[in-house]
Scaffold this active site. Structure first.
Site, PDB file in Angstrom:
ATOM      1  CG  HIS A   5      23.412  30.061 -18.318  1.00 14.56           C
ATOM      2  ND1 HIS A   5      22.422  30.425 -19.183  1.00 14.56           N
ATOM      3  CD2 HIS A   5      23.260  30.859 -17.249  1.00 14.56           C
ATOM      4  CE1 HIS A   5      21.721  31.414 -18.670  1.00 14.56           C
ATOM      5  NE2 HIS A   5      22.218  31.695 -17.494  1.00 14.56           N
ATOM      6  CE  LYS A  62      24.377  36.169 -15.659  1.00 12.07           C
ATOM      7  NZ  LYS A  62      23.853  36.486 -17.004  1.00 12.07           N
ATOM      8  CB  THR A  63      27.393  41.520 -12.576  1.00 15.38           C
ATOM      9  OG1 THR A  63      27.611  40.489 -13.544  1.00 15.38           O
ATOM     10  CG2 THR A  63      28.657  41.765 -11.799  1.00 15.38           C
ATOM     11  CG  ASP A 105      24.943  43.223 -21.397  1.00 13.92           C
ATOM     12  OD1 ASP A 105      25.821  43.170 -20.510  1.00 13.92           O
ATOM     13  OD2 ASP A 105      25.186  43.530 -22.570  1.00 13.92           O
TER      14      ASP A 105
END
Ligand code: GDP
Length: 297
Positions: free
Chosen positions: A74, A29-30, A26
């Site tokens: 990750h 990244k996206t 959250d």
């Protein structure tokens, strides 16, 4: 498996930096990947990026390119690293300015340190009322990430993935690091690289997204990827366009492997089917033994 041959200096040419964005869930990244993707459509590719292949290239204002790994998460990243596949050159550590350092931020720092690659901190969500980028800077000091203005060598870029601020500075920082690090590869040899993702397509058979790290991959090449092998029947880029070859730092989709490889598998071109098969079989055997040993202990 390592068939490295020393490259002559005159064979080496510049290649795009390969960049991975990591950070706490959250933290953006996206959104950051999307914003970068949408503001940098590669010239001549008006349709933009039309297929998700685990990575894509952008063209910056001055014409240079950057390869972004579509953050695999990750787990996949550490899996790749554990198998010796260093996919990334630079890690962007994204930290939300209204939230600060969180457990997965720490994890990301560990990954980047173990991979021994430069880190750029992107302090995200600076548009939010509760944003406190200075707090992020001081929190990260505890992890040895000292901002340049504090005498350290970690570039901090403040911005907002959503409001699309700080993106140009972020790209300039990446290009500057690339210049300093002088990333090079030899396009005039057989390709090698890493599998980013793979799946079985009902109609097309095994489909693998791969990143060429060195050399040039060509259609009809016989490759070994982990425990799989095969002649490449088709190569496609991130615009779903058929290409005949792919050089260093290029992500492409390939068709023609006998089975589905695993994310993180290394691949090499072995233009001899018998050898390719026996390497794949030997690697399958090795994998099986390792699994047996794991189950016994
Ligand atoms: P990820 O889990 O790290 O991929 O995070 P996402 O990109 O999905 O973002 C999580 C949430 O934060 C979403 O609701 C985004 O719209 C929001 N978000 C991401 N970047 C920003 C930003 O710069 N500013 C604000 N206000 N919200 C953001």
């Amino acid at each position: 498996l390592d068939l490295t041959v020393e490259d002559k200096p005159e064979d080496l040419v510049m290649r795009n930096p390969i960049v991975t964005i990591m950070g706490h869930v959250d933290h953006g990244k996206t959104t950051l990947l999307d914003s970068i993707k949408n503001t940098n459509v590669v010239a001549g590719e008006a349709g933009g990026i039309t297929q998700a292949i685990g990575a894509y290239r952008i063209k910056t204002e001055d014409g240079r390119r950057i390869t972004f790994i579509d953050t695999p998460g990750h787990e996949a990243f550490s899996e790749m690293r554990a198998r010796g596949a260093n996919v990334t050159d630079i890690v962007i550590l994204i930290v939300a300015a209204d939230d600060g350092v969180m457990p997965q931020t720490e994890e990301a720092i560990d990954h980047a340190k173990l991979a021994n690659v430069p880190i750029v901190v992107f302090v995200n969500k600076c548009d939010k009322p509760g944003a406190d980028p200075e707090r992020v800077k001081s929190e990260l000091m505890k992890y040895g990430l000292l901002a340049e203005e504090y005498g350290g060598d970690i570039p901090f870029v403040l911005g907002s993935a959503k409001a699309k601020t700080g993106l140009k500075e972020l790209q300039d920082t990446l290009l500057f690091i690339a210049e300093m690090q002088d990333y090079k590869a030899n396009p005039n040899k057989l390709a090698s690289g890493v599998v980013l993702e793979a799946h079985l397509d009902k109609a097309k058979g095994p489909v693998a997204s791969i990143l060429v790290k060195d050399g040039t991959l060509e259609i009809k090449d016989m490759i070994v990827a982990g425990t799989t092998y095969g002649n490449i029947k088709l190569i496609e880029n991130e615009h779903a366009k058929k290409v005949l070859k792919a050089g260093p730092s290029k992500p492409v989709v390939i068709y023609g492997l006998n089975e589905v490889p695993s994310a993180g598998d290394k691949f090499i071109v072995i233009n001899d089917e018998k050898t390719a098969r026996s390497i794949a079989e030997a690697q399958a055997e090795k994998k099986l033994n390792a699994e047996r040993q794991k189950n016994n202990s």
